[in-house]
Design an enzyme around this catalytic site. Sequence first.
Site, PDB file in Angstrom:
ATOM      1  N   GLY A  75      16.011 -15.002 -12.099  1.00 11.42           N
ATOM      2  CA  GLY A  75      15.143 -16.082 -11.644  1.00 11.42           C
ATOM      3  C   GLY A  75      14.654 -15.832 -10.238  1.00 11.42           C
ATOM      4  N   GLY A  82      12.409 -17.790  -6.832  1.00 11.92           N
ATOM      5  CA  GLY A  82      11.714 -18.903  -6.201  1.00 11.92           C
ATOM      6  C   GLY A  82      10.851 -18.399  -5.064  1.00 11.92           C
ATOM      7  N   PHE A 139      11.421 -18.362  -1.801  1.00 12.22           N
ATOM      8  CA  PHE A 139      12.134 -17.566  -0.815  1.00 12.22           C
ATOM      9  C   PHE A 139      13.573 -17.298  -1.258  1.00 12.22           C
ATOM     10  CE2 PHE A 139      12.129 -22.045   0.259  1.00 12.22           C
ATOM     11  CZ  PHE A 139      13.475 -22.332   0.443  1.00 12.22           C
ATOM     12  N   SER A 140      13.825 -17.376  -2.546  1.00  9.12           N
ATOM     13  CA  SER A 140      15.155 -17.105  -3.071  1.00  9.12           C
ATOM     14  C   SER A 140      15.036 -16.464  -4.446  1.00  9.12           C
ATOM     15  CB  SER A 140      15.967 -18.407  -3.168  1.00  9.12           C
ATOM     16  OG  SER A 140      15.407 -19.273  -4.141  1.00  9.12           O
ATOM     17  N   VAL A 194      17.738 -15.351  -8.079  1.00  7.39           N
ATOM     18  CA  VAL A 194      19.048 -15.417  -8.711  1.00  7.39           C
ATOM     19  C   VAL A 194      19.264 -14.134  -9.495  1.00  7.39           C
ATOM     20  CG1 VAL A 194      20.525 -16.667 -10.332  1.00  7.39           C
ATOM     21  CG2 VAL A 194      18.929 -17.928  -8.868  1.00  7.39           C
ATOM     22  N   LYS A 235      22.957 -16.679  -6.288  1.00  6.54           N
ATOM     23  CA  LYS A 235      21.708 -17.119  -5.674  1.00  6.54           C
ATOM     24  C   LYS A 235      21.642 -16.553  -4.264  1.00  6.54           C
ATOM     25  CE  LYS A 235      19.027 -21.282  -4.554  1.00  6.54           C
ATOM     26  NZ  LYS A 235      18.979 -22.770  -4.657  1.00  6.54           N
ATOM     27  N   ASP A 243      16.287 -33.916  -8.619  1.00  2.96           N
ATOM     28  CA  ASP A 243      15.490 -32.925  -9.356  1.00  2.96           C
ATOM     29  C   ASP A 243      16.107 -32.661 -10.733  1.00  2.96           C
ATOM     30  OD1 ASP A 243      13.247 -31.319  -9.645  1.00  2.96           O
ATOM     31  OD2 ASP A 243      14.214 -29.547  -8.818  1.00  2.96           O
TER      32      ASP A 243
END
Length: 291
Positions: A27, A29, A31-32, A34, A47, A148
């Site tokens: 996965g 994002g 700025f990240s 997984v 993560k 969320d």
Amino acid sequence: MGQMLCGIFRHKVRVGERQFVVVKDVGEGAFSFVQLVQYKDDLFAMKRVLMQVPEHEEMVDREVTAHRLFDHPNIMPLIDYEIVVKGENREARMLFPFYQNGSVQELIENSAARGQRIPERKILHMFESLCEAVSAFHSLCPPYAHRDIKPHNLLLREDGTVCLMDMGSVSEARVEVRSRSESLALEEKCAQECTAAYRAPELFSVASECRIDEKTDVWSLGCTLYAMAYVNSPCDGSALSAMSGRISIPEDSPFSSTFNNLIKYILQVEPQNRPTVKEITQYIEANFSEA
């Protein structure tokens, strides 16, 4: 961003005293990212967050703090955590269990691809375990909200229950808004952290004087329940859609009227008209004897 970062780091990564082998990326994002990692014979999810600005550090700190508030089977545990400093770069590494059955969102998509619906009883089984997780948030003093909740953030456990993950948006549930500047700040924060299609109406247009509370999570629960049955959230991600109160149940619905009434019971535009998580659980117990 994720591809660039993966190029920087080798195929082994350390957290604390353990060195993990990176199996694959799972996965990404803004700025990240997984990764699936392995230590000896065990698999984990890691993560990794490149902390480029103070806001990233604040988010990581909030996420780690939120994980430490809970020890609940339906809330993702944080196994280990470390901030690694290399020159001017700071990277947070968070280690979690790996759930091999994937997410509820994947279950929804796979079922839809086969032209099938998830059985009502199975949905209710997952949903009740989700309510147990959310109840743990709301039972704290002061109460906390996840902010969320959505199928993407629900991982499937072996027993058919779910594990609620992603604590990046977690905060104290009850917020007193006293001015227009405070309302705009909260709107902007929620726009960044809360997925629009599952966001409560009161978070789209925050009044200058109001109180936001844990009922925001209840709305997200209703949207998630709808999506488990009908593939997508009943809202399209716009403020108009969320605030309209129009919850469309397909005419050819294979689900019971009691199930569809549960969705409508939860998805009330006005927060004060929504049930609490405890009341949702009581509704299920009273109306679904075999759930």
